[in-house]
Design a protein around this motif. Structure first.
Motif, PDB file in Angstrom:
ATOM      1  N   GLY A  13       3.165  12.004   9.956  1.00  0.00           N
ATOM      2  CA  GLY A  13       2.768  10.613   9.595  1.00  0.00           C
ATOM      3  C   GLY A  13       3.324  10.245   8.167  1.00  0.00           C
ATOM      4  O   GLY A  13       4.264  10.765   7.739  1.00  0.00           O
ATOM      5  N   GLY A  14       3.074   9.095   7.787  1.00  0.00           N
ATOM      6  CA  GLY A  14       3.711   8.554   6.566  1.00  0.00           C
ATOM      7  C   GLY A  14       3.227   9.112   5.250  1.00  0.00           C
ATOM      8  O   GLY A  14       4.328   9.811   4.539  1.00  0.00           O
ATOM      9  N   VAL A  15       2.279   9.820   5.225  1.00  0.00           N
ATOM     10  CA  VAL A  15       1.716  10.511   3.986  1.00  0.00           C
ATOM     11  C   VAL A  15       2.396  11.728   4.096  1.00  0.00           C
ATOM     12  O   VAL A  15       3.029  12.403   3.275  1.00  0.00           O
ATOM     13  CB  VAL A  15       0.277  10.616   3.944  1.00  0.00           C
ATOM     14  N   ALA A  16       2.274  12.408   5.373  1.00  0.00           N
ATOM     15  CA  ALA A  16       2.780  13.937   5.521  1.00  0.00           C
ATOM     16  C   ALA A  16       4.214  13.703   5.160  1.00  0.00           C
ATOM     17  O   ALA A  16       4.988  14.742   4.602  1.00  0.00           O
ATOM     18  CB  ALA A  16       2.485  14.268   6.878  1.00  0.00           C
ATOM     19  N   SER A  17       4.995  13.114   5.719  1.00  0.00           N
ATOM     20  CA  SER A  17       6.565  12.842   5.610  1.00  0.00           C
ATOM     21  C   SER A  17       6.830  12.839   4.327  1.00  0.00           C
ATOM     22  O   SER A  17       7.856  13.252   3.839  1.00  0.00           O
ATOM     23  CB  SER A  17       7.413  12.093   6.710  1.00  0.00           C
ATOM     24  N   THR A  18       6.174  11.879   3.665  1.00  0.00           N
ATOM     25  CA  THR A  18       6.444  11.753   2.134  1.00  0.00           C
ATOM     26  C   THR A  18       6.120  13.007   1.454  1.00  0.00           C
ATOM     27  O   THR A  18       6.777  13.458   0.227  1.00  0.00           O
ATOM     28  CB  THR A  18       5.422  10.452   1.647  1.00  0.00           C
ATOM     29  N   VAL A  19       4.757  13.747   1.691  1.00  0.00           N
ATOM     30  CA  VAL A  19       4.489  14.845   0.771  1.00  0.00           C
ATOM     31  C   VAL A  19       5.785  15.908   1.154  1.00  0.00           C
ATOM     32  O   VAL A  19       6.090  16.521   0.252  1.00  0.00           O
ATOM     33  CB  VAL A  19       3.281  15.406   1.639  1.00  0.00           C
ATOM     34  N   LEU A  20       6.343  16.217   2.428  1.00  0.00           N
ATOM     35  CA  LEU A  20       7.096  17.227   2.728  1.00  0.00           C
ATOM     36  C   LEU A  20       8.412  16.830   2.102  1.00  0.00           C
ATOM     37  O   LEU A  20       9.189  17.634   1.612  1.00  0.00           O
ATOM     38  CB  LEU A  20       7.124  17.322   4.125  1.00  0.00           C
ATOM     39  N   THR A  21       8.890  15.621   2.275  1.00  0.00           N
ATOM     40  CA  THR A  21      10.011  15.277   1.436  1.00  0.00           C
ATOM     41  C   THR A  21       9.893  15.548  -0.049  1.00  0.00           C
ATOM     42  O   THR A  21      10.868  16.219  -0.682  1.00  0.00           O
ATOM     43  CB  THR A  21      10.366  13.593   1.620  1.00  0.00           C
ATOM     44  N   GLY A  22       8.927  15.252  -0.589  1.00  0.00           N
ATOM     45  CA  GLY A  22       8.713  15.482  -2.106  1.00  0.00           C
ATOM     46  C   GLY A  22       8.688  16.879  -2.516  1.00  0.00           C
ATOM     47  O   GLY A  22       9.207  17.177  -3.487  1.00  0.00           O
TER      48      GLY A  22
END
Ligand SMILES: NC(=O)c1ccc[n+]([C@@H]2O[C@H](COP(=O)([O-])OP(=O)(O)OC[C@H]3O[C@@H](n4cnc5c(N)ncnc54)[C@H](O)[C@@H]3O)[C@@H](O)[C@H]2O)c1
Length: 397
Positions: A13-22
């Protein structure tokens, strides 16, 4: 160095893919730690994991590629730097191999419609828990992890009234064989995590580990949990501003908040059943901070062109000295996933730090991260932050 697992439910999802990129960017020193509470000087002496110690995996119900989800945030919403997503693509591809099919028990028709046909739909709650648990335990074993923190960042489920559930774990546990078991998937993930001795954090308004019976399970397993619903934008503002009115003895007559945004979360929340859970979570804290109930309205509309950018416009009508009415308005324009991701990372780090300190049960000291903190009546942001400070300094909260 001990390796720590970060298992995201809703991993693409949006939050997860940002967490993992971050997380990949932080581990490789490719970004500054802006927005991360645990990078404040206050936390310098705390025994906690480094970003590079985390290994990620998760559960999902869609089969898109993680790197494509992150690139979509970069190109469609202009929320992430596409060059950064390209740089961490190998890490995102590696995580993709550690993402397993999720569970769909009582998620409602809007979420079920997102799911790939390969996701199991007819398992009993007990069978789903066994499968989810096996996935998490296999992850912990193959990656040689000292601890796994399971964080729910999946779509918001329709609301479930926890008072209708059995009050104890011994009463709730036998209902897991029954198709009529009212627990939604978020609670099955919580049970799977806690039964495996992992920690569970619920970043969504879904039921998760809220039931008293699941808290009992956590204590029995000597594990820990906390939720619900990350406090990232408009509600964060409410928990900062409402005390201003309370402490100056100004009378809030009405507080109206209109929210518009256009990501997948907005599409799911356009279903009235799912929206009800979110609105309740955004609305309750005003009467708890003020001690009375002003007229409130929280609206949330999906406007596709906005992508991940959320605009919240709040209109606060209050009475001052001699009964004179006045108004405060504010406009919050935030990028939803970018606001949420650092909180998820902080929560993973602090939950693991709590494990290092031997803490079990509900982690009340994390209240400042949530719109509806479990087991905590205090809703004022600064007082909740003081609870976190006291915990870091080793004082009782
Ligand atoms: N600022 C924020 O973004 C913010 C703040 C507080 C809470 N939240 C909550 O966090 C959650 C995630 O937000 P988002 O913007 O990433 O939403 P999203 O729709 O982009 O991502 C949710 C993901 O969960 C997956 N999913 C749905 N049901 C699942 C299940 N049963 N098992 C496994 N995966 C499942 C979906 O396929 C999707 O990939 C939402 O519940 C949202 O309300 C977000």
């Amino acid at each position: 160095m001990s390796r720590i697992g970060l298992w995201l439910v809703g991993a693409r999802g949006g939050v997860a893919s940002t967490v993992l990129t971050g997380l990949a960017a932080l581990s490789q020193g490719k970004t500054r730690p802006i927005g991360l509470t645990t990078e404040l000087p206050l936390f310098a002496g705390l025994d906690m994991a480094a970003w590079a110690d985390f290994v990620a995996g998760g559960h999902e119900i869609r089969t898109i590629r993680l790197a494509d989800a992150a690139m979509d945030l970069a190109t469609r919403s202009r929320a992430l730097d596409p060059d950064l997503v390209e740089q961490v693509r190998p890490e995102l591809d590696a995580i993709d191999h550690r993402i397993r099919p999720g569970a769909l028990h009582r998620v409602g028709s809007t979420i079920a419609a997102l799911a790939d046909p390969g996701v199991p739909r007819d398992d009993s709650p007990r069978d789903s828990i066994a499968r989810l648990r096996q996935d998490i335990e296999d992850f912990a074993a193959s990656e040689q992890l000292a601890h796994v923190v399971v964080v729910n960042v999946a779509s918001t489920e329709p609301a479930v009234d926890p008072s209708r559930l059995p009050a104890t774990w011994d009463e709730l546990e036998p209902t897991l064989d029954d198709e009529a078991c009212p627990l939604p998937a978020s609670s099955l993930y919580a049970i799977a995590a806690l039964e495996s001795g992992c920690s569970y954090v619920n970043f969504t308004p879904s039921l998760g580990s809220l039931p008293e019976a699941i808290d009992q399970l956590a204590r029995r397993q000597k594990s820990r949990h906390m939720g619900r619903d990350g406090k990232t934008g408009e509600t964060l503002m409410k928990s900062v501003l409402a005390p201003l009115f309370a402490h100056r003895h100004l009378e809030v007559m009405s507080w109206v908040g209109h929210n518009i945004f256009g990501n997948l979360d907005a599409r799911v929340l356009a279903d009235p059943a799912n929206k009800k859970a979110k609105v309740a979570s955004k609305d309750h804290l005003l009467r708890e901070i003020l001690g009375y109930a002003p007229q409130t309205l929280v609206s949330m509309e999906s406007i596709e062109s906005l992508g991940d950018w959320k605009t919240a416009w709040d209109h606060i009508h209050f009475r001052g000295f001699l009964g004179t009415p006045m108004t405060l308005q504010f406009t919050w324009q935030g990028c939803d996933s970018l606001l949420a991701a650092p909180l998820v990372l902080d929560l993973a780090r602090l939950t693991d730090a709590a494990r290092r300190r031997g803490e079990v049960g509900t982690l009340h000291f994390l209240a400042s991260f949530f719109k509806s903190p479990q087991g905590v009546a205090q809703q004022e942001f600064i007082r909740q932050f003081e609870m976190l400070e006291a915990w870091v300094k080793g004082r009782k909260t």
